[in-house]
Design a protein around this motif. Structure first.
Motif, PDB file in Angstrom:
ATOM      1  N   CYS A  64       0.838  -1.209   0.000  1.00 54.89           N
ATOM      2  CA  CYS A  64       0.000   0.000   0.000  1.00 54.89           C
ATOM      3  C   CYS A  64       0.868   1.252   0.000  1.00 54.89           C
ATOM      4  O   CYS A  64       0.545   2.239  -0.670  1.00 54.89           O
ATOM      5  N   ILE A  65       1.955   1.216   0.762  1.00 58.17           N
ATOM      6  CA  ILE A  65       2.855   2.366   0.817  1.00 58.17           C
ATOM      7  C   ILE A  65       3.487   2.596  -0.559  1.00 58.17           C
ATOM      8  O   ILE A  65       3.571   3.732  -1.038  1.00 58.17           O
ATOM      9  N   GLY A  66       3.885   1.499  -1.205  1.00 58.60           N
ATOM     10  CA  GLY A  66       4.460   1.620  -2.550  1.00 58.60           C
ATOM     11  C   GLY A  66       3.461   2.228  -3.519  1.00 58.60           C
ATOM     12  O   GLY A  66       3.773   3.176  -4.244  1.00 58.60           O
ATOM     13  N   ALA A  67       2.233   1.698  -3.495  1.00 62.41           N
ATOM     14  CA  ALA A  67       1.213   2.172  -4.433  1.00 62.41           C
ATOM     15  C   ALA A  67       0.834   3.620  -4.137  1.00 62.41           C
ATOM     16  O   ALA A  67       0.681   4.433  -5.062  1.00 62.41           O
ATOM     17  N   ALA A  68       0.711   3.957  -2.858  1.00 64.07           N
ATOM     18  CA  ALA A  68       0.341   5.328  -2.484  1.00 64.07           C
ATOM     19  C   ALA A  68       1.463   6.292  -2.868  1.00 64.07           C
ATOM     20  O   ALA A  68       1.204   7.426  -3.281  1.00 64.07           O
ATOM     21  N   SER A  69       2.701   5.832  -2.740  1.00 63.96           N
ATOM     22  CA  SER A  69       3.833   6.690  -3.112  1.00 63.96           C
ATOM     23  C   SER A  69       3.826   6.982  -4.609  1.00 63.96           C
ATOM     24  O   SER A  69       4.387   7.974  -5.061  1.00 63.96           O
ATOM     25  N   ALA A  70       3.209   6.084  -5.377  1.00 66.08           N
ATOM     26  CA  ALA A  70       3.092   6.312  -6.818  1.00 66.08           C
ATOM     27  C   ALA A  70       1.817   7.083  -7.146  1.00 66.08           C
ATOM     28  O   ALA A  70       1.491   7.283  -8.318  1.00 66.08           O
ATOM     29  N   GLY A  71       1.066   7.466  -6.117  1.00 67.04           N
ATOM     30  CA  GLY A  71      -0.096   8.321  -6.337  1.00 67.04           C
ATOM     31  C   GLY A  71      -1.433   7.615  -6.398  1.00 67.04           C
ATOM     32  O   GLY A  71      -2.441   8.229  -6.740  1.00 67.04           O
ATOM     33  N   ALA A  72      -1.478   6.314  -6.051  1.00 64.52           N
ATOM     34  CA  ALA A  72      -2.743   5.580  -6.122  1.00 64.52           C
ATOM     35  C   ALA A  72      -3.518   5.721  -4.816  1.00 64.52           C
ATOM     36  O   ALA A  72      -2.933   5.901  -3.752  1.00 64.52           O
ATOM     37  N   ARG A  73      -4.825   5.606  -4.909  1.00 64.81           N
ATOM     38  CA  ARG A  73      -5.676   5.547  -3.711  1.00 64.81           C
ATOM     39  C   ARG A  73      -5.689   4.085  -3.262  1.00 64.81           C
ATOM     40  O   ARG A  73      -5.994   3.197  -4.064  1.00 64.81           O
ATOM     41  N   VAL A  74      -5.316   3.833  -2.029  1.00 63.02           N
ATOM     42  CA  VAL A  74      -5.095   2.447  -1.597  1.00 63.02           C
ATOM     43  C   VAL A  74      -5.920   2.109  -0.359  1.00 63.02           C
ATOM     44  O   VAL A  74      -6.431   2.992   0.324  1.00 63.02           O
ATOM     45  N   PHE A  75      -6.011   0.804  -0.118  1.00 66.37           N
ATOM     46  CA  PHE A  75      -6.744   0.329   1.055  1.00 66.37           C
ATOM     47  C   PHE A  75      -6.172  -0.995   1.529  1.00 66.37           C
ATOM     48  O   PHE A  75      -5.749  -1.833   0.737  1.00 66.37           O
ATOM     49  N   THR A  76      -6.180  -1.177   2.854  1.00 64.68           N
ATOM     50  CA  THR A  76      -5.928  -2.496   3.424  1.00 64.68           C
ATOM     51  C   THR A  76      -6.756  -2.639   4.690  1.00 64.68           C
ATOM     52  O   THR A  76      -7.293  -1.658   5.209  1.00 64.68           O
ATOM     53  N   ALA A  77      -6.883  -3.891   5.150  1.00 65.06           N
ATOM     54  CA  ALA A  77      -7.661  -4.147   6.368  1.00 65.06           C
ATOM     55  C   ALA A  77      -6.950  -5.221   7.166  1.00 65.06           C
ATOM     56  O   ALA A  77      -6.281  -6.085   6.597  1.00 65.06           O
ATOM     57  N   THR A  78      -7.113  -5.159   8.486  1.00 57.92           N
ATOM     58  CA  THR A  78      -6.468  -6.150   9.332  1.00 57.92           C
ATOM     59  C   THR A  78      -7.106  -6.164  10.711  1.00 57.92           C
ATOM     60  O   THR A  78      -8.123  -5.515  10.944  1.00 57.92           O
ATOM     61  N   SER A  79      -6.496  -6.925  11.610  1.00 57.82           N
ATOM     62  CA  SER A  79      -6.937  -7.032  12.999  1.00 57.82           C
ATOM     63  C   SER A  79      -5.734  -7.406  13.858  1.00 57.82           C
ATOM     64  O   SER A  79      -4.840  -8.113  13.391  1.00 57.82           O
ATOM     65  N   ALA A  80      -5.743  -6.982  15.095  1.00 61.74           N
ATOM     66  CA  ALA A  80      -4.870  -7.457  16.177  1.00 61.74           C
ATOM     67  C   ALA A  80      -3.442  -7.796  15.765  1.00 61.74           C
ATOM     68  O   ALA A  80      -2.636  -6.917  15.497  1.00 61.74           O
ATOM     69  N   GLN A  81      -3.129  -9.101  15.687  1.00 63.51           N
ATOM     70  CA  GLN A  81      -1.767  -9.549  15.404  1.00 63.51           C
ATOM     71  C   GLN A  81      -1.284  -8.995  14.066  1.00 63.51           C
ATOM     72  O   GLN A  81      -0.106  -8.681  13.914  1.00 63.51           O
ATOM     73  N   GLY A  82      -2.213  -8.893  13.126  1.00 62.05           N
ATOM     74  CA  GLY A  82      -1.860  -8.374  11.806  1.00 62.05           C
ATOM     75  C   GLY A  82      -1.448  -6.916  11.893  1.00 62.05           C
ATOM     76  O   GLY A  82      -0.476  -6.483  11.264  1.00 62.05           O
ATOM     77  N   LEU A  83      -2.185  -6.145  12.693  1.00 62.21           N
ATOM     78  CA  LEU A  83      -1.858  -4.726  12.856  1.00 62.21           C
ATOM     79  C   LEU A  83      -0.511  -4.594  13.566  1.00 62.21           C
ATOM     80  O   LEU A  83       0.309  -3.747  13.209  1.00 62.21           O
ATOM     81  N   ALA A  84      -0.296  -5.461  14.558  1.00 65.27           N
ATOM     82  CA  ALA A  84       0.979  -5.424  15.288  1.00 65.27           C
ATOM     83  C   ALA A  84       2.135  -5.739  14.343  1.00 65.27           C
ATOM     84  O   ALA A  84       3.202  -5.130  14.421  1.00 65.27           O
ATOM     85  N   LEU A  85       1.906  -6.697  13.433  1.00 64.22           N
ATOM     86  CA  LEU A  85       2.959  -7.044  12.477  1.00 64.22           C
ATOM     87  C   LEU A  85       3.242  -5.880  11.529  1.00 64.22           C
ATOM     88  O   LEU A  85       4.359  -5.711  11.053  1.00 64.22           O
ATOM     89  N   MET A  86       2.241  -5.060  11.273  1.00 59.57           N
ATOM     90  CA  MET A  86       2.410  -3.890  10.397  1.00 59.57           C
ATOM     91  C   MET A  86       3.153  -2.742  11.069  1.00 59.57           C
ATOM     92  O   MET A  86       3.483  -1.756  10.392  1.00 59.57           O
ATOM     93  N   HIS A  87       3.356  -2.851  12.369  1.00 59.56           N
ATOM     94  CA  HIS A  87       3.727  -1.673  13.161  1.00 59.56           C
ATOM     95  C   HIS A  87       4.856  -0.826  12.553  1.00 59.56           C
ATOM     96  O   HIS A  87       4.771   0.400  12.506  1.00 59.56           O
ATOM     97  N   GLU A  88       5.909  -1.472  12.082  1.00 59.66           N
ATOM     98  CA  GLU A  88       7.031  -0.729  11.507  1.00 59.66           C
ATOM     99  C   GLU A  88       6.544   0.188  10.372  1.00 59.66           C
ATOM    100  O   GLU A  88       6.935   1.351  10.264  1.00 59.66           O
ATOM    101  N   LEU A  89       5.662  -0.385   9.545  1.00 61.66           N
ATOM    102  CA  LEU A  89       5.179   0.356   8.378  1.00 61.66           C
ATOM    103  C   LEU A  89       4.056   1.312   8.721  1.00 61.66           C
ATOM    104  O   LEU A  89       3.773   2.251   7.968  1.00 61.66           O
ATOM    105  N   ILE A  90       3.397   1.081   9.849  1.00 59.56           N
ATOM    106  CA  ILE A  90       2.384   2.032  10.325  1.00 59.56           C
ATOM    107  C   ILE A  90       3.090   3.371  10.555  1.00 59.56           C
ATOM    108  O   ILE A  90       2.629   4.430  10.113  1.00 59.56           O
ATOM    109  N   HIS A  91       4.238   3.310  11.218  1.00 59.49           N
ATOM    110  CA  HIS A  91       5.030   4.530  11.404  1.00 59.49           C
ATOM    111  C   HIS A  91       5.439   5.122  10.053  1.00 59.49           C
ATOM    112  O   HIS A  91       5.392   6.322   9.847  1.00 59.49           O
ATOM    113  N   TRP A  92       5.832   4.246   9.149  1.00 58.53           N
ATOM    114  CA  TRP A  92       6.317   4.707   7.849  1.00 58.53           C
ATOM    115  C   TRP A  92       5.218   5.465   7.092  1.00 58.53           C
ATOM    116  O   TRP A  92       5.449   6.537   6.535  1.00 58.53           O
ATOM    117  N   ALA A  93       4.028   4.891   7.090  1.00 59.77           N
ATOM    118  CA  ALA A  93       2.921   5.483   6.317  1.00 59.77           C
ATOM    119  C   ALA A  93       2.640   6.908   6.783  1.00 59.77           C
ATOM    120  O   ALA A  93       2.418   7.806   5.964  1.00 59.77           O
TER     121      ALA A  93
END
Lengths: 396, 295
Positions: A64-93
């Motif tokens: 999503c970060i790659g696509a958004a950086s290229a100017g696209a409207r993006v979406f993702t969905a998750t829960s709990a452990q999945g969100l925790a696994l995203m944490h590094e990139l949550i900061h990045w976004a």
């Protein structure tokens, strides 16, 4: 068109109407049906987008970060452990100022393994720079997804749309699904001012030295301050188009209330039932629901709670070693009120790991609070360690 | 029909393998026709026939239907986070090198979110026995496309058929350096039991792929009938080719299945390599890790 759909389907319809262009996601209960619906919309041509089921949540947000950086409207969905696994990139976004919209179906963290709801997964992401919206109905979920794109793309911050596991994600409700034409009028195509563009070559993600890093961060803070006003405007605009708006803080029978319950998510709807019941008994009680949590509408909260005698904050979360997170935040919002206008504040932690919070529970909490019988911080409906041991033995 | 009341004292009958299961966790969550239980039966039989010392065994699972194995087995077991069974198991093995550590998980867990860990543990020849129950889908979350889903198979996130090429798991394990690589289906219960015994006896990174039906999601969505129908397919389309070149054992939708022991070779494990390396470098000053000295 009115339709009876789940909270998760409401998310998917919101994303479809917002015309997301790239969707990258990974299955996790109780989120999965959001991305299944989106996969169908894409496959059937109802949404012209790319859907990719990647190999982990970390990869999902990275894509999503790659696509958004290229100017696209993006979406993702998750829960709990999945969100925790995203944490590094949550900061990045947030740091990269990308207007990503993510739906998180609130689910308790392991161990012990649980698929049921509580708010610690999203609240653990509080300080990442994302905006967070806690929803209480499927209609609000759909509307908030569409609103989130508009706000995010204006202030260049990502938004997390939050809905409770099962109580909202898997419960069917009547939802008015707006026409595409209406949403198109509200939400123009994304045109990011700065993106990866071969016509204007640039390098993203460089090292920033101490002489500039702080300014990058300060701009995130400025964007959040601006976002508070943008959320208000966007919500009002949506209200003019559809007749539905929610505010940053949503209150019910608070004006003349002596004791107010403050919470976020679906327990706020349950609380309305409890309030009606207690009003019949003659107790002056009301409910305040915190909808937009980041940016934090502290002044709105202070305004609506000023002059009330007592406020009881119901947290479906805990900051261990301190207390409920909404409790702490509310306390900080009320500190600046003059003492005579400042309510007494108590906090109750309830419903972790999906334990039901019934109207009866809330009525009992409000009754106790009204009589000044609640400790400053307490856990509701929980066994003491020795009782828990007895229960475990009895189970064997 | 007799109307006589029959009152016969029966001896307490119990399947001799029941002590291997945590009976307070039964009934299990697996659907009728699912093959995970069959694979577990073969694993338990292997343990029983070998009289394996259960105090020297740890079973680690990730997340998913197969991830539940750790919870049902009455041995030291560890139900970890999604995709991380191999790193958890690596720590367990290094913390207590006397243990036989078995990783028992599904294809989504081991090869999507956990794929990186798999290739590195194989490369290092970490002393782990990795069992992958491959049902071509994410069972627990309702049947999404997996990195093993055959081309053309329908999944919830591929409603008109899968267009992503799947992994050939034995080839992946082989090329990353696994010392033992085998594949069987849950139809091949005898061969499977033997493979479990071989895996439990073998030192180094061992990989066993077990093909299993998922009647509720994979079979139903692809109109493949029930669990029995899939067993018939395994019976009819399986070809035993021990020592087959793993490049040739990729799977296609309801196509031929090459089964057998493909790789069985020797290579120093990670711990052996480390001890050897530091012994050479430091001589007697280095005390090998995890090696019991005869006193």
């Amino acid at each position: 068109m009115k339709s009876v759909i789940k909270g998760n389907s409401a998310v998917a319809h919101g994303v479809r109407l917002a015309r997301a262009q790239v969707i990258a996601a990974y299955p996790i209960t109780p989120q999965t049906s959001i991305i299944e619906d989106l996969a169908s919309f894409v496959a059937q041509g109802q949404l012209r987008a790319t859907f990719v089921k990647v190999e982990s949540e970390h990869s999902a947000l990275a894509a999503c970060i790659g696509a958004a950086s290229a100017g696209a409207r993006v979406f993702t969905a998750t829960s709990a452990q999945g969100l925790a696994l995203m944490h590094e990139l949550i900061h990045w976004a947030a740091g990269a100022r990308l207007p990503i919209v993510l739906a998180d179906v609130n689910r308790a963290m392991a161990p012990g393994w649980s698929i049921w709801t509580d708010q610690n997964d999203t609240l653990s992401q509080r300080d990442t720079g994302w905006m967070q919206v806690y929803c209480a109905s499927s209609q609000e979920v759909l509307d908030s997804v569409v609103q989130a794109y508009k706000v995010s793309e204006k202030v260049l911050l990502p938004t997390m749309i939050v809905l409770d596991a099962f109580f909202l994600s898997h419960t069917h409700e009547v939802v008015d699904i707006p026409e595409q034409e209406l949403v198109d009028r509200f939400l123009p195509p994304l045109d990011l001012p700065l993106k990866l563009d071969i016509q204007r070559p640039g390098a993203f993600g460089n090292l920033v030295f101490p002489d500039r890093y702080m300014e990058f961060r300060y701009k995130i803070e400025l964007a959040h301050r601006e976002a508070l006003e943008v959320w208000r405007q966007v919500d009002e605009e949506w209200g003019r188009l559809t007749g539905r708006s929610y505010g940053l803080v949503d209150s019910y029978k608070v004006e003349d209330a002596d004791t107010v319950l403050l919470t976020a998510g679906t327990p706020a709807s349950t609380a309305r039932v409890a309030v009606d019941r207690l009003r019949e008994e003659g107790l002056a009680v009301g409910v305040v629901r915190l909808r937009v949590f980041r940016p934090f509408p502290g002044a709105d909260l202070a305004r609506v709670l000023a002059g009330r005698r007592r406020v009881v904050v119901l947290d479906r979360n805990c900051s261990y070693g301190h207390h409920g997170i909404f409790h702490q935040e509310t306390k900080s919002a009320l500190y600046d009120l003059p003492e005579r206008r400042r309510p007494q504040l108590v906090g109750v932690i309830a419903g972790l790991g999906g334990r039901d919070i019934t109207a009866g529970d809330i009525a009992a909490i409000l009754r106790k609070a009204s009589h000044g019988e609640l400790a400053p911080v307490s856990w509701w409906n929980v066994l003491q360690p020795e009782e828990e041991l007895e229960a475990a033995v009895a189970c064997k | 029909m007799s109307s006589l009341a029959v009152n016969v004292e029966l001896p307490e009958l119990q399947n001799p393998l029941m002590p291997y299961l945590r009976q307070d966790r039964i009934p299990h969550i697996w659907c009728p026709g699912c093959g995970i239980g069959t694979s577990l039966n073969a694993f338990i039989r292997a343990l029983d026939e070998m009289q394996f010392d259960l105090n020297k065994l740890a079973v680690v699972s990730g997340i998913g239907c197969t991830g539940r194995v750790a919870g049902y087995l009455n041995v030291d077991s560890f139900h970890t986070t999604h995709g991380r069974a191999i790193p958890f198991a690596t720590g367990l093995k290094l913390g207590n090198p006397d243990l036989k550590v078995v990783v028992y998980s599904g294809d989504g867990d081991l090869f999507a979110i956990g794929g990186n860990h798999f290739i590195h543990a194989a490369r290092r020849n970490m002393d782990l026995f990795v069992v992958c129950v491959n049902n071509f889908t994410y069972g627990m979350t309702g049947g999404q496309v997996a990195p093993t889903t055959p081309l053309g198979a329908t999944q919830t996130t591929m409603p008109y058929g899968n267009f992503e090429p799947p992994f050939n798991l034995p080839y992946l394990a082989d090329s990353c350096g696994a010392v033992y690589v085998a594949r069987w289906t849950v139809y091949h219960v005898r061969q499977l039991t033997r493979a479990f015994k071989e895996g439990l006896s073998k030192k180094g990174f061992v990989f066993l792929e077990v093909l299993s039906p998922c009647p509720t999601l994979y079979s139903r969505r692809n109109r493949l009938g029930d669990g029995v129908e899939q067993l018939k397919y395994y019976k009819e389309k399986s070809v035993v080719k021990n020592g087959a070149d793993t490049r040739d054992v990729g799977l296609s939708f309801q196509g031929d299945i090459v089964v057998g022991t493909f790789v069985n070779r020797e290579r120093p494990t990670w711990l052996e390599a480390m001890n050897e390396h530091f012994s050479q470098r430091f001589g007697d000053r280095y005390q090998p890790y995890g090696v019991h000295r005869e006193d």
